[in-house]
Design a protein around this motif. Sequence first.
Motif, PDB file in Angstrom:
ATOM      1  N   GLN A  19       0.829  -1.211   0.000  1.00 49.68           N
ATOM      2  CA  GLN A  19       0.000   0.000   0.000  1.00 49.68           C
ATOM      3  C   GLN A  19       0.862   1.259   0.000  1.00 49.68           C
ATOM      4  OE1 GLN A  19      -2.527  -0.813   3.366  1.00 49.68           O
ATOM      5  NE2 GLN A  19      -3.959  -2.037   2.130  1.00 49.68           N
ATOM      6  N   ASN A  20       1.948   1.252   0.763  1.00 47.41           N
ATOM      7  CA  ASN A  20       2.856   2.404   0.779  1.00 47.41           C
ATOM      8  C   ASN A  20       3.493   2.627  -0.591  1.00 47.41           C
ATOM      9  OD1 ASN A  20       2.413   3.062   3.471  1.00 47.41           O
ATOM     10  ND2 ASN A  20       4.093   1.750   4.180  1.00 47.41           N
ATOM     11  N   ARG A  21       3.913   1.556  -1.229  1.00 42.42           N
ATOM     12  CA  ARG A  21       4.528   1.673  -2.550  1.00 42.42           C
ATOM     13  C   ARG A  21       3.518   2.211  -3.561  1.00 42.42           C
ATOM     14  NH1 ARG A  21       8.899  -2.073  -4.249  1.00 42.42           N
ATOM     15  NH2 ARG A  21      10.145  -2.512  -2.426  1.00 42.42           N
ATOM     16  N   ARG A  22       2.299   1.701  -3.502  1.00 49.08           N
ATOM     17  CA  ARG A  22       1.255   2.168  -4.431  1.00 49.08           C
ATOM     18  C   ARG A  22       0.952   3.646  -4.215  1.00 49.08           C
ATOM     19  NH1 ARG A  22      -3.089  -2.804  -4.458  1.00 49.08           N
ATOM     20  NH2 ARG A  22      -2.023  -4.051  -6.043  1.00 49.08           N
ATOM     21  N   SER A  23       0.836   4.070  -2.971  1.00 54.22           N
ATOM     22  CA  SER A  23       0.513   5.474  -2.710  1.00 54.22           C
ATOM     23  C   SER A  23       1.664   6.399  -3.091  1.00 54.22           C
ATOM     24  CB  SER A  23       0.094   5.682  -1.245  1.00 54.22           C
ATOM     25  OG  SER A  23       1.178   5.439  -0.381  1.00 54.22           O
TER      26      SER A  23
END
Length: 86
Positions: A79-83
């Motif tokens: 999720q951090n990478r996507r955001s």
Amino acid sequence: SAASDVYKRQDEFAVILNEISNPEDSAKRADMLANIVATQPCIAGTQSILVGMSVGYCHFDSEMENTEQILEAATDDLQNRRSNNA
């Protein structure tokens, strides 16, 4: 089919790598896997299909008590990478 057609199926899977000594190496391996998948076309009959993937990784920590904690850490990283890439 048109050049703009996008075929998508969402699946999740885990890759477990042994003998990785630090989190930086885990991140490098995760990025390397995503790059290989994105640059190597799959051949389906006479068509060449490029596949992409998002990667979340977790470097095992001795304080983790169960697989749920490991999967949760990998999901958080995904999720951090996507955001950060949005």
